[in-house]
Design an enzyme around this catalytic site. Structure first.
Site, mmCIF file in Angstrom:
data_model
loop_
_atom_site.group_PDB
_atom_site.id
_atom_site.type_symbol
_atom_site.label_atom_id
_atom_site.label_comp_id
_atom_site.label_asym_id
_atom_site.label_seq_id
_atom_site.Cartn_x
_atom_site.Cartn_y
_atom_site.Cartn_z
ATOM 1 N N SER A 1 -3.279 28.461 -40.006
ATOM 2 C CA SER A 1 -4.912 28.645 -40.029
ATOM 3 C C SER A 1 -5.149 29.698 -41.154
ATOM 4 C CB SER A 1 -5.898 29.059 -39.260
ATOM 5 O OG SER A 1 -6.792 29.232 -39.255
ATOM 6 N N TYR B 1 -5.732 35.186 -32.127
ATOM 7 C CA TYR B 1 -5.874 33.756 -32.409
ATOM 8 C C TYR B 1 -5.246 33.970 -34.264
ATOM 9 C CZ TYR B 1 -7.607 29.945 -35.097
ATOM 10 O OH TYR B 1 -7.396 28.663 -35.729
#
Length: 328
Positions: free
Chosen positions: A158, A184
């Site tokens: 990501s 994350y």
């Protein structure tokens, strides 16, 4: 030695969809496993691969939810929870025992920005699910990947990899303050480094690995973000509906699945891997000084050097083997 992180000029781009990328590609006789293949980008990935002729297997933690989401699609479901090592072992043992080759493994499942949660081993959930679960999955499926004589493993990283590198001294936030976005980001950097590490081990066996940034797509992955947070970054409109704005990397799920299937099938990538891709092409290296704040509404492209560093990839591989008690 020049970096492999050099765009190819693939002929596709941010607007391309998974179906467009697979046009003219026949995957008949190929088997694909897609984690998270029943939600958001994963659903569109499963749909496109199946439409191209592949046999598609979707392992799911919630098989009833998966069955409902994939109703009418000719895919196979199996029970598996990425946060449960015994569940991964059971799923992979059954597949390997079948003697079937595995041509495509797409690691699409994940969690994002959740409150501090630990699995049964005490591991921080985002690192455990997004990285360690997929690491164990690929390691256990290794015999089937080798058997394919040309397998590809695609892990969804990501833009969030820019938020943090891997903290090898404290990956589970046992001594540092927990930040959901740093956690994350660490897990997404780990996804990219995993591709580098797997490529180093797999290329001699015809197994190639890639990581991809699918784009910024509002799916169930954002369930831990409030509507207000999503509106603040322009991800949803005043009615709470997802915004599609390619200039800011905001894509539809069909466009979000495109880079995954491109990395899994494109002849342009034959013979090599270990690269980070975005917009259906290899991404360029991002400048070291470039910063992207969590929740930023601005578009950033490219991959941070720390996410494709072979030294860090090897260090992560050793750590992951120890944490999962598995390896290749």
């Amino acid at each position: 030695m020049p970096s492999l992180q050099t765009p190819l000029g693939s002929g596709f781009g941010a607007a391309s969809t998974a179906r467009e990328v697979l046009a003219g590609i026949d995957l008949s006789g190929k088997t694909a496993i897609v984690t998270g293949g029943y939600s958001g980008i994963g659903t569109e990935t499963s749909r496109a691969l199946r439409a191209a002729g592949a046999r598609v297997i979707v392992p799911a933690r919630d098989t009833q939810k998966a069955k409902a989401a994939l109703d009418g699609m000719d895919v196979e479901l199996a029970a598996m929870d990425l946060a449960s090592p015994s569940s991964i072992d059971a799923f992979t043992a059954a597949f390997v025992a079948s003697g079937e080759p595995l041509h495509i493994l797409i690691n699409s499942a994940g969690v994002m920005a959740c409150p501090l949660t630990r699995d049964a081993r005490g591991y921080e959930l985002q690192f455990a699910t997004n990285h360690l679960g997929h690491f164990q999955l690929a390691a256990r499926l290794w015999p089937a990947l080798v058997r394919a004589q040309g397998a590809r493993v695609v892990s969804l990283s990501s833009l969030g990899h820019r938020y943090a590198s891997v903290d090898f001294d404290d990956p589970n936030f046992e001594r540092r303050e927990y930040d959901r976005w740093i956690a994350y980001g660490q897990s997404k950097t780990a996804n990219a480094l995993f591709a580098v590490g797997l490529e180093a081990r797999g290329k001699a066996h015809g197994v190639h690995a890639f990581s991809v940034h699918p784009g910024r797509i509002v799916t169930d992955l954002a369930r831990h973000m409030s509507v207000e947070e999503l509106q603040k970054i322009g991800a949803v409109d005043e009615h709470g509906q997802p915004v599609i704005d390619l200039a800011r990397g905001m894509k539809s799920p069909q466009q979000g699945a495109a880079t995954s299937v491109w990395a899994a099938t494109s002849a342009q990538l034959n013979g090599f891997g270990g690269v980070y891709c975005e917009d259906c092409d290899i991404a360029a290296l991002a400048p070291e000084e470039d910063t992207t704040a969590p929740g930023s509404a601005t578009l950033a492209s490219g991959v941070r050097p720390w996410a494709v560093d072979p030294v860090a990839a090897e260090r992560l591989w050793v750590l992951s083997e120890r944490m999962t008690d598995t390896g290749i």
